[in-house]
Scaffold this active site. Structure first.
Site, PDB file in Angstrom:
ATOM      1  N   ASP A 138       2.176  -4.704 -28.865  1.00 23.46           N
ATOM      2  CA  ASP A 138       2.591  -4.046 -27.641  1.00 23.46           C
ATOM      3  C   ASP A 138       3.884  -3.276 -27.901  1.00 23.46           C
ATOM      4  O   ASP A 138       4.857  -3.840 -28.419  1.00 23.46           O
ATOM      5  CB  ASP A 138       2.807  -5.099 -26.559  1.00 23.46           C
ATOM      6  CG  ASP A 138       3.328  -4.495 -25.273  1.00 23.46           C
ATOM      7  OD1 ASP A 138       4.554  -4.536 -25.061  1.00 23.46           O
ATOM      8  OD2 ASP A 138       2.510  -3.962 -24.504  1.00 23.46           O
ATOM      9  N   ASP A 156       4.337   8.205 -27.678  1.00 24.81           N
ATOM     10  CA  ASP A 156       3.048   8.884 -27.495  1.00 24.81           C
ATOM     11  C   ASP A 156       2.158   7.960 -26.682  1.00 24.81           C
ATOM     12  O   ASP A 156       1.206   7.374 -27.181  1.00 24.81           O
ATOM     13  CB  ASP A 156       2.434   9.184 -28.867  1.00 24.81           C
ATOM     14  CG  ASP A 156       1.087   9.879 -28.766  1.00 24.81           C
ATOM     15  OD1 ASP A 156       0.748  10.361 -27.671  1.00 24.81           O
ATOM     16  OD2 ASP A 156       0.362   9.923 -29.782  1.00 24.81           O
TER      17      ASP A 156
END
Length: 281
Positions: A138, A156
């Site tokens: 994560d 991104d």
């Protein structure tokens, strides 16, 4: 007979893309992935029926999120990419031979695996580059826990829905700043301001509190529908004020062949339309 996919990311606006051939359709633990062939855009990747990237126009997004901060910095050696499982961002960052190390943190291993198989043109060998360290984790957790430092951090991410939501918080941006070297630059994707103005405003409110130089720059990507896309910009250095002449020299020394980015486009991208200026906090 061909089908069409309808993307309705916004409440009052949608776009459709023709599916000439469905190449992949599978549900992971995080999202539903599809890859299909389209006559204009080539191979198209969608997550939960929202376009993420295409073979045809990905170069605009990837070039502008990498080359702008790297060339503005002028001496970036360590780059962190949060997200970017298709490998396109790593591809562009690694084209800079001056970049010694790229860490890419992607939450969904399934995105990486099928991108290698179905969208290899996007990564173009980036996953085999020894300078790339791929971390399946994560992004928010990685940023919170890392003790590494980077010259450029590129977020991104998907839009702030589902797994991507935590990447748009003040806490995340604060952790990102802590991971920047002196003079480092943070860039983010912040959607299409005409349709997603709050997304840009909320990010830049956090950037304003964190960075001496904050704002955004823009580029138009056809499949990110609804107008030009905004990229968040934050730094405590003077990278934004780099002259056109210095950018031209750095661009020449980097020996890059680009399809969208030029030093002139780099400078002009920071000139904002009035409606976008009004979104700045």
């Amino acid at each position: 007979m061909s089908d069409w996919i309808r993307e309705q990311l916004h409440p009052h606006y949608a776009q459709s893309l023709k599916i000439d051939e469905l190449l992949y359709d599978s549900e992971t633990d995080h999202q539903r992935l599809k890859v299909f062939q389209n006559g204009t855009f080539g191979r198209v990747l969608t997550l939960d029926d929202v376009v993420q990237t295409t073979e045809g126009d990905n170069f605009i997004y990837h070039e502008m999120l990498t080359h702008v901060p790297i060339l503005a910095h002028g001496a970036a050696k360590r780059v962190l990419i949060i997200g970017g499982g298709d490998g396109g961002m790593a591809r562009e960052a690694l084209r800079h031979q001056s970049v010694e190390h790229v860490t890419m943190v992607e939450i969904d291993a399934g995105v990486v695996d099928f991108s290698k198989e179905y969208l290899p043109m996007l990564s173009d060998g980036a996953f085999d580059d020894p300078r790339l360290n791929l971390v399946i984790n994560d992004g928010a957790a990685f940023m919170r826990e890392t003790d590494q430092k980077f010259d450029v951090i590129i977020v991104d991410s998907t839009d702030p829905i589902g797994p991507g939501e935590v990447l748009f918080t003040d806490t995340f941006y604060g952790h990102a700043k802590r991971a920047l070297n002196e003079g480092g630059i943070l860039t983010t994707q912040n959607g299409v301001p005409f349709m997603q103005g709050d997304e840009l405003t909320n990010t830049l409110r956090a950037f304003k509190a964190l960075f001496a130089d904050w704002g955004c720059y823009m580029a138009t990507i056809p499949t990110y529908a609804g107008g030009p896309m905004a990229f968040g910009w934050g730094t405590d250095g003077a990278a934004r004020s780099v002259t056109l002449e210095d950018l031209e020299l750095r661009f020449a020394q980097a020996n890059l062949t680009t399809d969208y980015y030029t030093p002139e486009v780099h400078k002009a991208a920071f000139a904002l339309p009035a409606y976008v200026k009004r979104l700045l906090p």
